[in-house]
Enzyme design. Structure first.
Site: not given
Ligand code: IPM
Ligand code: MN
Length: 357
Positions: A248, A192, A224
């Site tokens: 994530d 970003k 985005d």
């Molecule tokens: C992932 C999960 C984890 C993260 C959580 C559970 C801490 O969502 O492995 O993607 O955010 O990394």
């Molecule tokens: Mn995750």
């Protein structure tokens, strides 16, 4: 005979159900390929909090460090959401990642032919999808300092810090280059940088590192737009390189291209020492204990462990083939139910996979 010591962290929620199947798969493969595998189960996540008042106790981390690979199911439950942050299962996961220096999270998103009609997107959009998300895992806003809440003021405040040092960006970029070199040599780095300084450093560093490898073709995309493109035309991507938070979010999005988040495995790796292999999905407390969870992401994580962690390539491939065979015979868990298949329980589909090996 080759001998491997793995640590199993079956964790919370559906963790024990899906782990049981993977252990049976490993036992069968160890007979077939004549290797010995010692499975050392340790407390981790909510159950570790219950026992040790710590979701990632030292004893568990020490066992993990001394292993050849760690197979992790999932952690978390709504009942822990009110605990102090450091006691929550999710914090345990972050502690484990950091303790093992697992800076590289690899999340392959591959469409399995029999599931082409299980995605919420049209078949034509997803049929050629074969991408890998390379997510930085132990930096960025997940770990940045300072962080906290200020509540002794009139208006409550909370803050986190998204921070990267160039060496952290360099090492994850090198992982992406290595993977891209085994594939189409295309990397799309996602950031970003139109708004964030930390993303500008990300973009500049990725450019510097990738330009040393003349074979790599690098593109950049704002996060985005990347979210939009992943839904609009996901097959344009090959290797996606991105930071912890963006990775994530985008990996959950990309998971749904496959039909269910219950299909996506991952590997978390350091430059030396054992990796952690775990499904991308969470602990699904709402369906825990009901024997309806999808054990495939866990089985595919077991396959990644065999391939990347233990170098047992044939055994790893057997799991993928067995899963494809079971799916092409029309067997599904309920998350993949399209009304035109035979819905099986978690343990039943597990047995089908084991039979195919
Ligand atoms: C992932 C999960 C984890 C993260 C959580 C559970 C801490 O969502 O492995 O993607 O955010 O990394
Ligand atoms: Mn995750």
């Amino acid at each position: 005979m080759k001998r491997y010591k793995i640590v199993l962290l079956s964790g919370d929620g559906i963790g024990p159900e899906i782990s049981e199947i993977s252990i049976k798969i490993l036992k069968k493969l160890s007979r077939k390929y004549a290797f010995d595998i010692e499975v050392n189960e340790q407390y981790f996540g909510g159950i570790a909090y219950e026992k040790y008042n710590d979701p990632a106790p030292k004893v568990t981390i020490d066992h993990c460090k001394a292993s050849d690979a760690v197979l992790l199911a999932c952690v978390g439950d709504v009942k822990y959401d009110t605990l102090a942050r450091e006691l929550r299962p999710e914090s345990g996961l972050l502690k484990l990642r950091s303790a093992l220096n697992l800076f590289a999270n690899i999340r392959p998103v591959k469409i399995r032919k029999p599931l082409l009609d299980s995605s919420s997107l049209k078949k034509e959009i997803i049929e050629n999808v074969d991408l890998i998300v390379v997510r930085e895992l132990i930096g960025g806003i997940y770990f940045g300092q300072p962080r906290g809440q200020i509540s002794n003021t009139k208006v409550k405040k909370a803050f986190n810090t998204m921070v990267y040092e160039s060496n952290e960006i360099e090492r994850i970029t090198k992982v992406a280059i290595k993977i891209a070199n085994q594939r189409s040599k295309k990397i799309c780095s996602i950031d970003k940088s139109n708004v964030l300084e930390v993303s500008q450093l990300w973009r500049d560093t990725v450019f510097n590192v990738t330009s040393k490898d003349k074979e790599i073709s690098l593109s950049n995309m704002y996060v985005d737009n990347a979210a939009m493109q992943l839904v609009k035309d996901p097959s344009q991507f090959d290797v996606i390189l991105t930071s912890n938070l963006f990775g994530d979010i985008l990996s959950d999005l990309a998971a749904m291209l496959t039909g269910s988040i219950g299909m996506l495995p991952s590997a978390s790796l350091s430059n030396s020492g054992p990796g952690v292999f775990e499904p991308v999905h969470g602990s699904a407390p709402d369906i825990a204990g009901k024997n309806i969870a999808n054990p495939i992401a866990m089985a595919l994580s077991t396959s990644m462990m065999l391939k990347i962690g233990l170098n047992e390539i044939d055994a790893a491939n057997d799991i993928e083939i067995a899963i494809d065979n079971v799916l092409s015979k029309g067997y599904r868990t309920s998350d993949l139910n399209n009304g035109n298949c035979q819905v099986l329980s978690c343990s039943e589909i597990g047995e089908k996979i084991i039979q195919e090996i």
